[in-house]
Design a protein around this motif. Structure first.
Motif, PDB file in Angstrom:
ATOM      1  N   ARG C 171      -8.693  16.696  -2.362  1.00 48.13           N
ATOM      2  CA  ARG C 171      -7.782  17.547  -1.600  1.00 48.13           C
ATOM      3  C   ARG C 171      -6.567  17.848  -2.477  1.00 48.13           C
ATOM      4  NH1 ARG C 171      -7.866  13.276   3.364  1.00 48.13           N
ATOM      5  NH2 ARG C 171      -9.867  13.891   4.300  1.00 48.13           N
ATOM      6  N   ASP C 233      -0.551   8.771   7.853  1.00 50.30           N
ATOM      7  CA  ASP C 233      -1.310   7.762   7.094  1.00 50.30           C
ATOM      8  C   ASP C 233      -0.961   7.772   5.615  1.00 50.30           C
ATOM      9  OD1 ASP C 233      -2.430   7.060   9.462  1.00 50.30           O
ATOM     10  OD2 ASP C 233      -4.428   7.853   9.022  1.00 50.30           O
ATOM     11  N   LYS C 234       0.297   7.911   5.332  1.00 52.35           N
ATOM     12  CA  LYS C 234       0.837   7.900   3.958  1.00 52.35           C
ATOM     13  C   LYS C 234       0.483   9.152   3.160  1.00 52.35           C
ATOM     14  CE  LYS C 234       0.919   2.857   3.540  1.00 52.35           C
ATOM     15  NZ  LYS C 234       0.900   1.719   2.608  1.00 52.35           N
ATOM     16  N   GLY C 235      -0.096  10.169   3.793  1.00 49.93           N
ATOM     17  CA  GLY C 235      -0.308  11.412   3.062  1.00 49.93           C
ATOM     18  C   GLY C 235      -1.764  11.839   2.977  1.00 49.93           C
ATOM     19  N   TRP C 236      -1.957  13.139   2.906  1.00 45.17           N
ATOM     20  CA  TRP C 236      -3.267  13.775   2.993  1.00 45.17           C
ATOM     21  C   TRP C 236      -3.872  14.125   1.635  1.00 45.17           C
ATOM     22  CZ3 TRP C 236      -7.058  14.700   6.315  1.00 45.17           C
ATOM     23  CH2 TRP C 236      -7.935  15.764   6.092  1.00 45.17           C
ATOM     24  N   ARG C 258      -1.219  11.141  -0.755  1.00 45.10           N
ATOM     25  CA  ARG C 258      -1.619   9.824  -0.263  1.00 45.10           C
ATOM     26  C   ARG C 258      -1.197   8.711  -1.219  1.00 45.10           C
ATOM     27  NH1 ARG C 258      -5.736   7.457  -3.051  1.00 45.10           N
ATOM     28  NH2 ARG C 258      -7.236   8.776  -4.151  1.00 45.10           N
ATOM     29  N   ALA C 259      -1.177   7.503  -0.711  1.00 47.98           N
ATOM     30  CA  ALA C 259      -0.925   6.349  -1.564  1.00 47.98           C
ATOM     31  C   ALA C 259      -1.942   6.340  -2.703  1.00 47.98           C
ATOM     32  CB  ALA C 259      -1.022   5.060  -0.750  1.00 47.98           C
ATOM     33  N   ARG C 260      -1.466   6.058  -3.897  1.00 48.37           N
ATOM     34  CA  ARG C 260      -2.270   6.069  -5.137  1.00 48.37           C
ATOM     35  C   ARG C 260      -2.726   7.470  -5.532  1.00 48.37           C
ATOM     36  NH1 ARG C 260      -4.696   1.266  -7.317  1.00 48.37           N
ATOM     37  NH2 ARG C 260      -3.185  -0.350  -6.825  1.00 48.37           N
ATOM     38  N   LEU C 279       7.991   6.687  -4.373  1.00 47.47           N
ATOM     39  CA  LEU C 279       7.030   6.633  -5.484  1.00 47.47           C
ATOM     40  C   LEU C 279       6.510   5.209  -5.663  1.00 47.47           C
ATOM     41  CD1 LEU C 279       7.055   8.506  -8.760  1.00 47.47           C
ATOM     42  CD2 LEU C 279       7.097   6.024  -8.958  1.00 47.47           C
ATOM     43  N   LYS C 282       4.313   3.849  -2.369  1.00 46.15           N
ATOM     44  CA  LYS C 282       3.019   4.535  -2.263  1.00 46.15           C
ATOM     45  C   LYS C 282       2.251   4.507  -3.581  1.00 46.15           C
ATOM     46  CE  LYS C 282       2.772   8.397   0.032  1.00 46.15           C
ATOM     47  NZ  LYS C 282       3.090   9.769   0.531  1.00 46.15           N
ATOM     48  N   GLU C 283       2.855   3.968  -4.586  1.00 48.21           N
ATOM     49  CA  GLU C 283       2.190   3.842  -5.898  1.00 48.21           C
ATOM     50  C   GLU C 283       1.653   5.180  -6.397  1.00 48.21           C
ATOM     51  OE1 GLU C 283      -0.465   0.481  -4.795  1.00 48.21           O
ATOM     52  OE2 GLU C 283       0.598  -0.566  -6.376  1.00 48.21           O
ATOM     53  N   ILE C 284       2.519   6.187  -6.295  1.00 46.81           N
ATOM     54  CA  ILE C 284       2.148   7.517  -6.787  1.00 46.81           C
ATOM     55  C   ILE C 284       2.138   7.515  -8.316  1.00 46.81           C
ATOM     56  CG2 ILE C 284       2.956   9.923  -6.899  1.00 46.81           C
ATOM     57  CD1 ILE C 284       2.060   9.247  -4.118  1.00 46.81           C
ATOM     58  N   ASP C 285       1.202   8.276  -8.887  1.00 45.20           N
ATOM     59  CA  ASP C 285       1.244   8.581 -10.320  1.00 45.20           C
ATOM     60  C   ASP C 285       1.905   9.948 -10.477  1.00 45.20           C
ATOM     61  OD1 ASP C 285      -0.335   6.340 -10.562  1.00 45.20           O
ATOM     62  OD2 ASP C 285      -1.881   7.305 -11.778  1.00 45.20           O
TER      63      ASP C 285
ATOM     64  N   GLN D 105      -2.129  -1.288   0.140  1.00 45.05           N
ATOM     65  CA  GLN D 105      -1.622  -0.104   0.822  1.00 45.05           C
ATOM     66  C   GLN D 105      -2.096  -0.068   2.280  1.00 45.05           C
ATOM     67  OE1 GLN D 105       0.543   2.077  -0.119  1.00 45.05           O
ATOM     68  NE2 GLN D 105       0.715   1.626  -2.314  1.00 45.05           N
ATOM     69  N   GLY D 288       4.163   4.216  -9.708  1.00 48.15           N
ATOM     70  CA  GLY D 288       4.740   3.184  -8.857  1.00 48.15           C
ATOM     71  C   GLY D 288       3.827   1.971  -8.762  1.00 48.15           C
TER      72      GLY D 288
END
Lengths: 344, 344, 344, 344
Positions: C171, C233-236, C258-260, C279, C282-285, D105, D288
């Motif tokens: 997505r 839910d932390k993002g789509w 979403r997370a990750r 960041l 949610k452990e975003i890259d 998460q 993150g």
């Protein structure tokens, strides 16, 4: 309710059973289409494969789609009348592998039509099937159940792609153009592969893969040396999918895949006698691929939007009553790509 | 200048040549230590390996270290008197593979002591060696040339690790405890592996790997079934390094490595007859590893700081005059781990 | 030979220069099409961007294509009369980054029409251009030079995709539907993305991205809260491409990815004031993307085969004599997607 | 049973509660050691952090270890008398994220001593604690409960490392040498990092990180420009861990991390005003990291084997009765690294 029950090699019977009971959280599906897969064929022709043997009568089939007949109280998101693709894979979600997101490696998997566990897991070639609600994915009415029944093999193909990483712009060799190989070609095209070469021993199969995305199709029975041109500079292809299950094909792959390229082994074949030094010195990644998990929903979505058009792969649909004829046709690779049963 | 020149299998002669000429950007190194590698042994015992055959006299050796004697005008960063590890790998930096950072796959590689190209690339078992300045890495005086000569095989081990991804906390099986296997054990320990099991056929080798980091060492000649305990739940080990070059060992690995685990194939062996279905259904990654590139500098650094202590691996140092004796000792795995020549 | 030379902000002059000299290994190209890029616009409107300032007259332009006029003796693979896409990126192939395959990070890069080095690197908005033979990629006659001139921005988009890993079934949110955002949409569709949502402030831009593959286009100027529905839910979204260069857009991304998940930062904007905790938890890259390298050849190939059809993006082609008018049009996002100059 | 209950900022009371009831599958642990974490401090000093506020009295603490007192019938693998590290993280194993192996998460996480959900999740600073059997990991008697209580923060550090990929031979900058930064240094050394530079504002903290593996420690309060030397050629470090939670530190990281390097953002700080162009043009990965999952068992194992020796980090142990004094000490970074409570 009729079902196609295998008793032993080449002893496939159409039998009447009591309709299944639907429990909480479940749906009842009237099955319309069921594709015959290579493993169904192995059971039919040989009574099993490798160490897996049929030990009791088993309903075959795991590539099935139909229309929802009833849903249990409280089930949401699906409704009677919807065309659905049915996911035959039921992991436990609790074992060592499920806990790390590798549900296709579940230690307690219950996969339709499988003689691996005993008692065997009965399959989907039957008129009525009870599933957990999360096994069914509704599709738009623009799609037929026959297309929907491709969701399972397409999921297998998409999982094979997932094992290879991004194919965007990659040079791809698909060796073996049976149903899985052909769906890998279609999926690789949908995933933006740069150049796709497919090989097989049969012209009919190769004609089909050209329709679904191959740039070039080579009959290696007629032109056994055609791939030698791809050996220069340690190899041409970035990625190979070995979908023929042939040691000889894998050996060719080691020659024509570039250093640090990837070979995804899809076919299981028997023993492969490999020159390890070639894998070592070219630092090939040879990776196995087995079944699917998240890819089933993706496959259903791609079929729903026709981003992958599976229709060129459908050879013929035969009624359940002609199941034996259908299996014999499916076994003939000179004529058949994908043969389906109709349960209407 | 004396050198160890191989004329044919078991015909190794100590010969005197004119000292080499140093050109621009180069350094002259007085070689002190030279480790005998498996490929040196293959040349010595069989006159080659696989399709690679000795076609003219060749100086053996690529695990060499020494002291800088002179540096060409304009060369900076190195100075006479420094102990240096010498990188025997000289990629072209211009071919298809070099351009994508895979210099170890260079199409025009000139690697010391290799009969792959013709004329052969002369090796480093000689008293005086001229190198490009970027081939030598100075080490502190706390390290001996004998340790420095381990930089090359340690680089091979570190490259094998790089092919496996992070080992932090991983359960690791190292099958085959020759010099490379032992250095893989040491490197895996330095990389934070969780548990390291090593196997071999010889107790002497296993005693050594216990000194450099293995948690457990198994003599599979004496306890052929000891690994069966690791087969449960599709396998115990996350990562296996196959450093024995044995088809049987690789087969064992397919059983004891967990689903989606990785087998790094280090040994080249001959043919491996593999049951593809196990690689497929467990989705193993079987990846080759060959030589090294960036890892040479890292190996030299780890030796310089003694983060990896290679000294337990050094079996014996023999003078160049006893080269034949040294090769015969190196060929005896019951006694030898790493044998080096001294050129003093 | 005429060229579009920028002397200072908004002082763009059509000047006549002596035709360039062709050396060994080079080709002379008659330029037909030149796309105006965001950086060209920055030079034109502001005399530079960030710390990069115009310090001497500079020919603008790096999205150029033309027809080969002459080739130097010994050059093979290209011939006069061929339509070619011209790669404006010239890395040194010898620095720290080139040596590890990151040529787009070359420390000695000479990129057409760039005021980063001094003297500046002159650009491609000129009638005649001399290039190294490996800078030009021949295209079939079915493709116009105007399409060919999209190879550079498409390469930028493909490199952004490469930074995100496989998009198959993912997505995707593309925020900012300028030329690069629109090409990212087209490339994500070609790479098998599952669902693509694009956002922008201008309806014209959004109408275009719907033509090249977006499933949904949202004008966030009109519907500023439309993305809130994607926060559950932390993002789509699995992946976001931030091609707007806006801190506010990036902040929205942190909420709806979403997370990750991964955010590829394409736009350079100014300062972004970010809540680090989002960041982190949610452990975003969040990964940057800059220019391209291998992707130029891929872009040319995708244009050649029309696997990505860039034609819906071409707003208007103006003659070189109207360059000022073309730049003013290009600066008006309500009307312009991609404006090109014609040098015929 | 006594417990340390926070009623509001700086209102921490030692209260007596009824001992907890043990259910099926559970164990009763007599807590011996409890480390004070940064989040405990935030609750104590400010009544929460960010949008998370204390809304009812809550037992603090999640870094706890003790000795098993009793085990429920049927529980295997653990026994009364064992020293255990207690995992405070209890994911649901059933949500969207748990199903893909991202339990840290989890949408329904119940983490000890957290005011995120309401009612709050009570923490572990109490004399008796009931846990699920799979929350406790037995350690050998050679390890004290005070060491065992480091398993949780070490798991945080190991998870941060996991987000960075293999550190073998990498040049690592750890910015911020509080307990987590210091454990990241220790973990990076155990993971084979090539060179580790740590920075902080306090000499005491820097002295400690030199004991656990840093090659160099820089007090940037005293030498604010010391990192400028690492900016050449687009940056020196391969990987940075930002454990200071400071926008300024992150900005420095963007300068000294090489192109395509990674910054793992550990500290949460407040807003970070970032020049996006630097992240973009150098193609930095800013990722993150949050809590841990599989890393808890690994941390316990590394402590059990003393592969990571956490003892240099333990500043002082105070009895529960002196909890307020302990929190005040923990808040003073010039004196304290890790302060623990004793419940004996």
């Amino acid at each position: 309710m009729r079902a196609a029950v295998l008793h032993s090699a080449r002893d496939l019977r159409i039998e009447r059973n009591a309709p299944p009971e639907m429990g909480a959280g479940q749906v009842l599906v009237r099955v319309h289409a069921g594709g015959i897969c290579g493993s169904d064929l192995h059971y039919y022709l040989h009574g099993g494969f490798g160490s897996v043997r049929l030990k009791e009568p088993m309903i075959l089939g795991h590539e099935v789609a139909g229309v929802i007949e009833r849903v249990a109280t409280g089930v949401t998101g699906v409704a009677p009348g919807q065309i659905v693709a049915i996911n035959p894979s039921r992991p436990c979600h609790d074992c060592r592998y499920c806990r790390i997101g590798l549900q296709n490696q579940c230690l307690n998997m219950r996969f339709y039509g499988s003689a691996m566990p005993f008692p065997h897991v009965q399959g989907g070639f039957r008129e009525l099937l009870v599933c957990d609600a999360d096994q069914v994915i509704p599709l738009p009415e623009t799609v037929s159940p026959y297309e929907a029944a491709f969701a399972e093999p397409l999921a297998v193909a998409l999982h094979a792609l997932a094992r290879a990483g991004s194919l965007l712009g990659r040079r791809v060799l698909v060796a073996g153009a049976g149903p899985i190989g052909a769906l890998i070609v279609a999926a690789a095209r949908a995933a933006g592969a740069g150049e796709i070469v497919a090989t097989d021993l049969h012209d009919a199969a190769l004609a089909t893969v050209l329709k679904v995305g191959a740039d070039r199709a080579i009959n290696i029975a007629k032109a056994p040396d055609a791939l030698a041109a791809f050996e220069a500079d340690k190899g041409w292809f970035d990625t190979m999918f070995e979908a023929a299950g042939s040691a000889e094909t894998l050996l060719t792959g080691l020659k024509v895949v570039r250093a640090r390229g990837t070979i995804v082994q899809v076919g299981q074949g028997a023993q492969a006698s490999l020159p390890m030094s070639m894998l070592v010195t070219k630092e090939i990644d040879l990776v196995g691929t087995f079944r699917f998990h998240a890819e089933f929903a993706l496959a259903a979505d791609f079929i729903a939007r026709r981003r992958i058009d599976v229709r060129p792969l459908l050879t013929e649909v035969l009624p359940l009553a002609d199941a034996v004829k259908a299996f014999e046709l499916a076994a003939d690779r000179t004529r058949a790509m994908k043969v389906q049963l109709s349960f209407d």
